[in-house]
Each structure stands twice: as C-alpha cells, then as structure tokens.
Design a protein around this motif. Structure first.
Motif, PDB file in Angstrom:
ATOM      1  N   ASN A 151      48.348 -54.629  94.318  1.00  0.00           N
ATOM      2  CA  ASN A 151      47.077 -54.065  94.460  1.00  0.00           C
ATOM      3  C   ASN A 151      46.795 -52.784  94.082  1.00  0.00           C
ATOM      4  OD1 ASN A 151      46.699 -56.537  96.482  1.00  0.00           O
ATOM      5  ND2 ASN A 151      48.352 -55.848  97.285  1.00  0.00           N
ATOM      6  N   THR A 152      47.607 -51.942  94.704  1.00  0.00           N
ATOM      7  CA  THR A 152      47.314 -50.422  94.319  1.00  0.00           C
ATOM      8  C   THR A 152      48.333 -50.031  93.181  1.00  0.00           C
ATOM      9  OG1 THR A 152      49.195 -49.601  95.591  1.00  0.00           O
ATOM     10  CG2 THR A 152      46.658 -49.935  96.679  1.00  0.00           C
ATOM     11  N   GLY A 153      48.108 -48.876  92.453  1.00  0.00           N
ATOM     12  CA  GLY A 153      48.906 -48.333  91.393  1.00  0.00           C
ATOM     13  C   GLY A 153      50.169 -47.919  92.011  1.00  0.00           C
ATOM     14  N   ALA A 154      50.304 -47.440  93.045  1.00  0.00           N
ATOM     15  CA  ALA A 154      51.491 -46.981  93.606  1.00  0.00           C
ATOM     16  C   ALA A 154      52.286 -48.331  93.921  1.00  0.00           C
ATOM     17  CB  ALA A 154      51.422 -46.115  94.945  1.00  0.00           C
ATOM     18  N   GLU A 155      51.860 -49.192  94.167  1.00  0.00           N
ATOM     19  CA  GLU A 155      52.534 -50.372  94.505  1.00  0.00           C
ATOM     20  C   GLU A 155      53.302 -51.078  93.231  1.00  0.00           C
ATOM     21  OE1 GLU A 155      50.591 -53.046  98.032  1.00  0.00           O
ATOM     22  OE2 GLU A 155      49.363 -52.668  96.446  1.00  0.00           O
ATOM     23  N   ASN A 192      54.570 -34.978  86.868  1.00  0.00           N
ATOM     24  CA  ASN A 192      54.175 -36.421  86.880  1.00  0.00           C
ATOM     25  C   ASN A 192      53.162 -36.817  88.134  1.00  0.00           C
ATOM     26  OD1 ASN A 192      55.297 -37.881  89.334  1.00  0.00           O
ATOM     27  ND2 ASN A 192      57.220 -36.678  88.135  1.00  0.00           N
ATOM     28  N   PHE A 193      52.291 -37.613  87.789  1.00  0.00           N
ATOM     29  CA  PHE A 193      51.831 -38.308  88.913  1.00  0.00           C
ATOM     30  C   PHE A 193      51.834 -39.828  88.866  1.00  0.00           C
ATOM     31  CE2 PHE A 193      48.362 -40.278  91.480  1.00  0.00           C
ATOM     32  CZ  PHE A 193      48.544 -39.644  92.602  1.00  0.00           C
ATOM     33  N   HIS A 194      52.590 -40.354  89.864  1.00  0.00           N
ATOM     34  CA  HIS A 194      52.649 -41.722  89.987  1.00  0.00           C
ATOM     35  C   HIS A 194      52.161 -42.550  91.311  1.00  0.00           C
ATOM     36  CE1 HIS A 194      54.858 -41.801  85.918  1.00  0.00           C
ATOM     37  NE2 HIS A 194      55.472 -41.071  86.452  1.00  0.00           N
ATOM     38  N   GLY A 195      51.669 -41.680  92.179  1.00  0.00           N
ATOM     39  CA  GLY A 195      51.195 -42.406  93.584  1.00  0.00           C
ATOM     40  C   GLY A 195      51.726 -41.548  94.746  1.00  0.00           C
ATOM     41  N   ALA A 236      55.986 -47.583  80.759  1.00  0.00           N
ATOM     42  CA  ALA A 236      54.624 -46.629  80.812  1.00  0.00           C
ATOM     43  C   ALA A 236      53.766 -46.898  81.592  1.00  0.00           C
ATOM     44  CB  ALA A 236      53.950 -47.223  79.414  1.00  0.00           C
ATOM     45  N   ASP A 237      53.440 -45.834  82.555  1.00  0.00           N
ATOM     46  CA  ASP A 237      52.468 -45.875  83.490  1.00  0.00           C
ATOM     47  C   ASP A 237      51.086 -45.476  82.918  1.00  0.00           C
ATOM     48  OD1 ASP A 237      50.778 -45.316  85.739  1.00  0.00           O
ATOM     49  OD2 ASP A 237      52.055 -44.159  86.815  1.00  0.00           O
ATOM     50  N   GLU A 238      50.457 -46.668  82.927  1.00  0.00           N
ATOM     51  CA  GLU A 238      49.105 -46.536  82.297  1.00  0.00           C
ATOM     52  C   GLU A 238      47.895 -46.772  83.217  1.00  0.00           C
ATOM     53  OE1 GLU A 238      47.844 -46.726  78.461  1.00  0.00           O
ATOM     54  OE2 GLU A 238      49.547 -47.104  77.515  1.00  0.00           O
ATOM     55  N   VAL A 239      48.057 -46.690  84.446  1.00  0.00           N
ATOM     56  CA  VAL A 239      47.362 -46.958  85.562  1.00  0.00           C
ATOM     57  C   VAL A 239      45.989 -46.075  85.191  1.00  0.00           C
ATOM     58  CG1 VAL A 239      46.879 -46.507  88.105  1.00  0.00           C
ATOM     59  CG2 VAL A 239      49.030 -47.304  87.246  1.00  0.00           C
ATOM     60  N   GLN A 240      46.185 -44.991  84.682  1.00  0.00           N
ATOM     61  CA  GLN A 240      45.021 -44.134  84.531  1.00  0.00           C
ATOM     62  C   GLN A 240      44.569 -44.001  83.031  1.00  0.00           C
ATOM     63  OE1 GLN A 240      43.452 -39.471  85.051  1.00  0.00           O
ATOM     64  NE2 GLN A 240      44.892 -40.303  86.402  1.00  0.00           N
ATOM     65  N   THR A 241      45.445 -44.107  82.144  1.00  0.00           N
ATOM     66  CA  THR A 241      45.110 -44.077  80.631  1.00  0.00           C
ATOM     67  C   THR A 241      45.003 -45.608  79.971  1.00  0.00           C
ATOM     68  OG1 THR A 241      47.626 -44.233  80.202  1.00  0.00           O
ATOM     69  CG2 THR A 241      46.673 -42.243  80.160  1.00  0.00           C
ATOM     70  N   GLY A 292      46.723 -50.561  86.783  1.00  0.00           N
ATOM     71  CA  GLY A 292      45.721 -50.332  87.932  1.00  0.00           C
ATOM     72  C   GLY A 292      44.464 -49.926  87.668  1.00  0.00           C
ATOM     73  N   LYS A 293      43.968 -49.442  88.549  1.00  0.00           N
ATOM     74  CA  LYS A 293      42.574 -48.778  88.534  1.00  0.00           C
ATOM     75  C   LYS A 293      41.591 -49.660  87.698  1.00  0.00           C
ATOM     76  CE  LYS A 293      43.706 -44.162  89.566  1.00  0.00           C
ATOM     77  NZ  LYS A 293      44.954 -43.191  89.151  1.00  0.00           N
ATOM     78  N   ALA A 294      41.326 -49.344  86.418  1.00  0.00           N
ATOM     79  CA  ALA A 294      40.438 -50.170  85.632  1.00  0.00           C
ATOM     80  C   ALA A 294      40.471 -51.622  85.635  1.00  0.00           C
ATOM     81  CB  ALA A 294      40.014 -49.525  84.471  1.00  0.00           C
TER      82      ALA A 294
END
Ligand code: PLP
Length: 425
Positions: A109-113, A145-148, A232-237, A273-275
């Motif tokens: 559901n969420t990026g952190a998850e 970093n920011f991952h949640g 790769a954490d592409e939640v924002q990018t 996540g996000k978008a």
C-alpha cells in the motif's frame, strides 16, 4: 460546528492543531479541491500545485480515468483480503510486470511498506540463494537517504529528527556516501555478507541530488560482480517524474522513453509507490524476477489491503494514463524548459544559487544557510502569488508539478517564480 459545514482556513488549521498529532509542519493553506495541475483552497483561491503530493499526483489531480476506475470498483467490490482471489489483481500484475519488464510483482500500500518488503525479499534471497550465514546479511544504503518512516527504515536514516529517541534500531545496514563509487567498492570489498545495495536513483527528499552520469550503471556493475542485489527505490523518481518511465532508465540511450529494460541499469528489485495510483489511493509494489521473488512463499509476507481490487484497478488506470498521455516525454520536455528558463534568470538573482534536477523533479538552491527561514518565506510568497511549493532541508525548494502540465502553464509558473523572487530581492 458540524464537520460537514463549510470551514475557513483558519478554523481548519485550528482543528488540526488542537486534535491532530503535530508530526508535520504544513504551509498554512487549506485545500479542498483539485483538478489537473491546480488546487483550490477553502476560500476559493486557485493555485498551481508544485509539489504534487511528493510526486504521487504525477497524472494530475482527480484524473477522470483514474477516479472513474476507482469509483466503479469501489461500487462493486473493495476488499477481499488475499485469503481469496479477486478479479483485478492478476490483470494489474500482468500489466505492471509487462510495463516494467519483470517476472513478478508483490503488491503493498505505502512506499515504506514496499521498502520493507524489498529488504525482506533481499535478506531471504541472501540466505537461501547466495548462502550468507543466518542473521549475517548486510544491506548497503546511502547517506541522506529517504526511504520512509518505519522503525527499520529510520534505523538507517541519518536525519537526527527522524531518529532521535526512536531506538533501539534494526541492525544489518552499512551506510556509504551517495554518488561515490569508491565508497561502494570499499564496502563491497570489506564485507563478505552483503546482500543488497538500496539506492534512490535521484535523492528527492535530500534536495533533488542527481548523481554523476554513469554512477547508477557502474554501481549496478559492481553489485553484479559481488552477487549483490541492486535495489532501486523509485517511489518518488519513478512513473515518468524524471522524464523517463523510471529514473534508472537515465543512462539508457534507447529511443523508447517507456523502456525500462536497459540491461546495465535494470534493478534486481524495483520499488514503486506514490504515482503508481496517481495519488488516488495508496498503492505500492515491489517488482523482481523469479529467481529473486521466488524465495517468497505463503505466510512469509502479506498485507490485508495489499493488492485489493480497488488498488489494482486504480494502479492499472494510473499506468495507462502515463502511457496514453506520454507523460514521460512531457516531463522531459518541460523539465528542460524549466531549467533553461531558471538558468537564464539565476545570474540576475541574489536569492537563488542554482537549479538542478531531471524531468519535472527539480530544486532551486537558496543563497542562505540551512537554518535560515528564507526558503520558507519564499514559499509563503509563492503561495500568495498562486503557486504551492515546500522547502526541503532548509534552503532548498523542490519544484515538482503534475506531469500533465502544458508548456503555456509551465511558462506562467516560471513567470510567477521569477516575479516572486524579484519581489523578495
Ligand atoms: C515517499 C517515499 C517513500 C515512502 O513512501 P510512503 O508512502 O510515505 O511510506 C519511500 N521512498 C521514497 C524515495 C519516497 O520518496
């Protein structure tokens, strides 16, 4: 007062202050409507949204196709849990895995998850496939970093505000400098039990730090040499924000902007996540190929809401919109225009030092210290002039409008930004 009556901005803010936990410091604007690139406050004032809910609303506010899919599904079936199958999850998984070129998708559901999921998959792979001794797996992460916000994720953050008094922390992480291949080389050489390297292709929260050209490709290469998973954490990018479907496509020279299949920079594990929902609903996902995702079996991981039929229908519509409306191409074009306009302006400004970014993920660096209020004051003035943005890390302002913006709208926004900065000189 009934909560259903119209409310003034002042009252809405007072209610949140009185009854809500103070875990955010919002700009004092109370929004009640959104459409495309615009939002309106409760008094009816219209703004350009230059945050897009931290890049969740890439497809624009209340996109009719996404909202349509959500409403239709919400009126039909909302939740089954994964105790049973639903008629949407498989269709979404097929579409998303074909779009991003992976064998399998795990819905959350969420990026952190999704980040937590990727860490679990990586560790399990390390013990069962790589042969790392039990409980010895290490995952390399980057400074700033920011991952949640979960307990494990903040364990490897170096933001004191996010960490202080939340210990004890989860072990098993090695922190290295971002955009530093030598540091990665050393960490891989000096630690035998590295399972993965978790990285943001562009560090968004840290202030839109774009790594040096070739960094991701070389980092992926190093990971391959050490049999370490590139996560790769592409939640924002991800999802067209940086002018490509994924920011990890950045080193790719292929003409297809929707391609994420460049062998050099293709992550072993991709976090989205996000978008992925266009901001309509919390939808996140982890993608990987069979040799990696295959380590997960029944009971190893799950979520009551993950993969629910509304999320699946929304996720599919959100990805279709990105393709149909060629949002990656638009973000690429408008991003170049935005940076070239601001680069032409900066020599005439004492307030702005530089502009940087990729696609429509950009930031300006304010000519003041990190603890100054200048960036906040600029955002307050931008708000007065009809444009909403938020400082990140004190003296950096991120500019990330919805990707459905037109060239005319972007130029109008550039004019607002220039005028605001000139007024403040
Ligand atoms: C926002 C974000 C997350 C966390 O997503 P949430 O939905 O807020 O949990 C993780 N990684 C990156 C890069 C993000 O930008």
């Amino acid at each position: 007062m009934s909560v259903l009556e119209n409310i003034t901005s002042q009252d809405a803010i007072a209610l949140e202050n009185k009854h809500g936990a103070h875990n955010y410091h919002p700009l004092p604007v109370v929004l009640s409507k959104g459409d495309g690139v615009h939002v309106w406050d409760v008094e009816g004032k219209k703004y350009y949204d230059f945050l897009s809910a931290y890049s969740a609303v890439n497809q624009g506010h209340c996109h009719p196709k996404i909202v349509g899919a959500m409403v239709a599904q919400a009126q039909t079936l909302t939740l089954t849990s994964r105790a049973f199958y639903n008629d949407w999850l498989g269709r979404f998984e097929k579409y998303a895995t074909e779009t991003f070129h992976f064998d399998k998708l795990l819905p959350m559901n969420t990026g952190a998850e999704a980040v937590e999921t990727a860490l679990k998959v990586c560790r399990k792979w390390a013990y069962e496939k790589k042969g790392i001794p039990e409980n010895e797996a290490q995952i390399i992460v980057c400074e700033n970093n920011f991952h949640g916000r979960t307990t494990t994720i903040i364990s490897f953050s170096n933001d004191p505000v996010a960490r202080k008094n939340f210990g004890p922390f989860t072990k098993g992480f090695i922190k290295i400098e971002y955009d530093n291949l030598e540091a990665l080389k050393t960490a891989l050489r000096d630690n035998a039990n590295v399972a993965g390297f978790l990285v943001e292709p562009i560090q968004g929260e840290a202030g839109v730090h774009v790594p040096s050209p070739g960094y991701l490709k070389a980092a992926k290469q190093l990971c391959e040499e050490h049999n370490v998973l590139f996560i790769a954490d592409e939640v924002q990018t991800g999802i067209a924000r940086t002018g490509r479907l994924l920011a990890t496509c950045g080193d790719c020279s292929c003409a297809d902007k929707h391609c994420s299949g460049t062998p050099e920079v293709k992550p072993d594990i991709l976090i989205l996540g996000k978008a992925l929902s266009g901001g309509a609903y919390p939808v996140s996902a982890v993608l990987a190929n069979d040799p990696i995702m295959g380590v997960i079996g029944p009971g190893n991981h799950g979520s009551t809401f993950g993969g629910n039929p509304v999320a699946a229908a929304v996720g599919m519509a959100a990805l279709e919109v990105v393709k149909e409306e060629q949002l990656a191409e638009n973000a690429d074009r408008l991003g170049q225009l935005f940076r070239s306009e601001l680069n032409a302006f900066i020599p005439h400004s004492r307030l702005v030092k530089s502009v940087r970014g990729r696609g429509l993920l950009n930031a300006i660096l304010i000519n003041d210290t990190e603890d100054s209020s200048t960036a906040w004051d600029i955002c307050m003035a931008l708000k007065e002039n009809g444009l909403l943005a938020k400082p990140t890390h004190g003296n950096i302002i991120r500019f990330a409008p919805p990707l459905v913006m037109t060239r005319e709208q972007l130029l109008e926004c550039v004019a607002i930004i220039k005028r605001t900065l000139q007024e403040m000189e």
